[in-house]
Motif scaffolding. Structure first.
Motif, mmCIF file in Angstrom:
data_model
loop_
_atom_site.group_PDB
_atom_site.id
_atom_site.type_symbol
_atom_site.label_atom_id
_atom_site.label_comp_id
_atom_site.label_asym_id
_atom_site.label_seq_id
_atom_site.Cartn_x
_atom_site.Cartn_y
_atom_site.Cartn_z
ATOM 1 N N GLU A 48 6.893 6.692 5.499
ATOM 2 C CA GLU A 48 5.862 6.201 5.756
ATOM 3 C C GLU A 48 6.210 5.470 7.045
ATOM 4 O O GLU A 48 7.391 4.611 7.387
ATOM 5 N N HIS A 82 -2.795 -1.713 7.652
ATOM 6 C CA HIS A 82 -3.155 -2.576 6.494
ATOM 7 C C HIS A 82 -4.672 -3.172 6.556
ATOM 8 O O HIS A 82 -5.026 -3.612 7.628
ATOM 9 N N ASN A 91 -3.201 6.167 5.564
ATOM 10 C CA ASN A 91 -3.431 5.664 4.487
ATOM 11 C C ASN A 91 -3.590 3.891 4.734
ATOM 12 O O ASN A 91 -3.328 3.440 5.918
ATOM 13 N N CYS A 101 0.508 3.988 7.950
ATOM 14 C CA CYS A 101 -0.633 2.961 7.151
ATOM 15 C C CYS A 101 -1.225 2.050 8.227
ATOM 16 O O CYS A 101 -0.434 1.809 9.250
ATOM 17 N N HIS A 128 -0.493 0.130 -5.839
ATOM 18 C CA HIS A 128 0.242 -0.936 -4.908
ATOM 19 C C HIS A 128 0.505 -2.184 -5.680
ATOM 20 O O HIS A 128 0.076 -3.286 -5.529
ATOM 21 N N SER A 170 -3.930 2.918 -0.921
ATOM 22 C CA SER A 170 -2.884 2.149 -2.016
ATOM 23 C C SER A 170 -3.787 1.078 -2.708
ATOM 24 O O SER A 170 -4.060 -0.087 -1.659
ATOM 25 N N ASP A 190 -4.043 0.013 2.772
ATOM 26 C CA ASP A 190 -3.635 -0.880 1.426
ATOM 27 C C ASP A 190 -5.104 -1.554 1.244
ATOM 28 O O ASP A 190 -5.586 -2.305 2.040
ATOM 29 N N PHE A 227 3.810 2.568 10.221
ATOM 30 C CA PHE A 227 2.923 1.449 10.139
ATOM 31 C C PHE A 227 2.320 1.771 11.866
ATOM 32 O O PHE A 227 2.892 1.384 12.651
ATOM 33 N N LYS A 253 3.230 2.841 -3.876
ATOM 34 C CA LYS A 253 3.683 1.927 -2.988
ATOM 35 C C LYS A 253 3.585 0.515 -3.012
ATOM 36 O O LYS A 253 3.032 -0.205 -3.430
#
Length: 247
Positions: free
Chosen positions: A168, A214, A15, A212, A66, A36, A17, A170, A113
């Motif tokens: 989750e 970013h 995923n 995730c 988000h 998100s 953001d 990262f 999220k």
């Protein structure tokens, strides 16, 4: 790594953001399986939400809310002293704004999220974990699964309340021994080396359901591709959610 004949490969999500004005959304949507989408707290407005939802839907990418502290000047990455009643209203407004956009596009909101400082605080604070669980349960018609760090306060509170938890990890962030994220102000907190990201996917994927990247991390597209490659090399199918269809 490959699975033995007749053994299904595990599925994991990837995923990002998005809708935060970083400029890489369209390219990231070709790589990730869930987005998100910022819904007005730290970034985003109705227009950006509509663009992001439509783009995600066109790519078959799951859409999540988000929300964050109402902190556009600090991009939601500053701890704020906000009363729970005020924060509840802010978060409800944000999630419901995205819900209306999603309804107009014929899209189902798939998860919740939190962003930035609120995300980090809810991992260790019971009051904020309770609030996010309440938002997940009541903001829209159907309860929303919450994304949370494994073993966090939010994961425990949501699970006890019957809200599904998506564990989750990262790709682009360093972790502390206690499982929380290294604060962004500390050296090495944000990872930029695609080879390092790729090499750490096997260990990370063993303990989470989704990973995730970013959207505002420099080189986010390259890092997302490296994460996807690392997951596949580790024997995973990259799907919209555990058990979802691979992309």
């Amino acid at each position: 790594m490959t699975s033995p004949p007749g053994v299904a490969r595990p599925t994991i999500g990837l995923n990002a953001d998005l809708g935060e004005g970083a400029g890489a959304d369209e390219r990231l949507l070709a790589v990730v399986t869930a987005a998100s989408i910022a819904c007005g707290g730290h970034a985003g407005d109705e227009h950006s939400m509509r663009v992001a939802v439509a783009s995600a839907a066109a790519r078959g990418v799951a859409v999540g809310a988000h929300p964050s502290y109402a902190d556009r000047s600090g991009f939601g990455r500053t701890d704020l002293d906000v009363s729970v009643p005020v924060l509840r209203r802010q978060l409800l407004d944000q999630v419901r704004a995205l819900g209306r956009v999603a309804d107009d596009a014929g899209v189902t909101v798939s998860h919740l999220k939190a962003h930035g400082a609120l995300y980090n605080a809810a991992m260790v604070r019971d009051d904020l974990a309770q609030l996010l669980t309440e938002i997940a349960a009541t903001a829209l018609t159907d309860p929303l699964p919450v994304l949370a760090l494994p073993g966090s306060v939010l994961a425990e509170v949501a699970s006890r309340s019957g809200i599904p938890v998506v564990r989750e990890g990262f790709a682009d962030r360093a972790m502390r021994p206690d499982g929380t994220l290294v604060p962004r102000g500390e050296p090495g907190a944000v990872l930029h080396d695609a080879r390092e990201v790729r090499s750490r996917m096997a260990d990370l994927a063993a303990v989470v359901d989704t990973i995730c990247v970013h959207g505002d991390t420099p080189g986010a597209l390259l890092l997302a591709q490296a994460a996807r490659d690392g997951l596949r090399e580790a024997g995973y199918l990259v799907g919209a959610r555990p058990g979802g269809q691979p992309r």
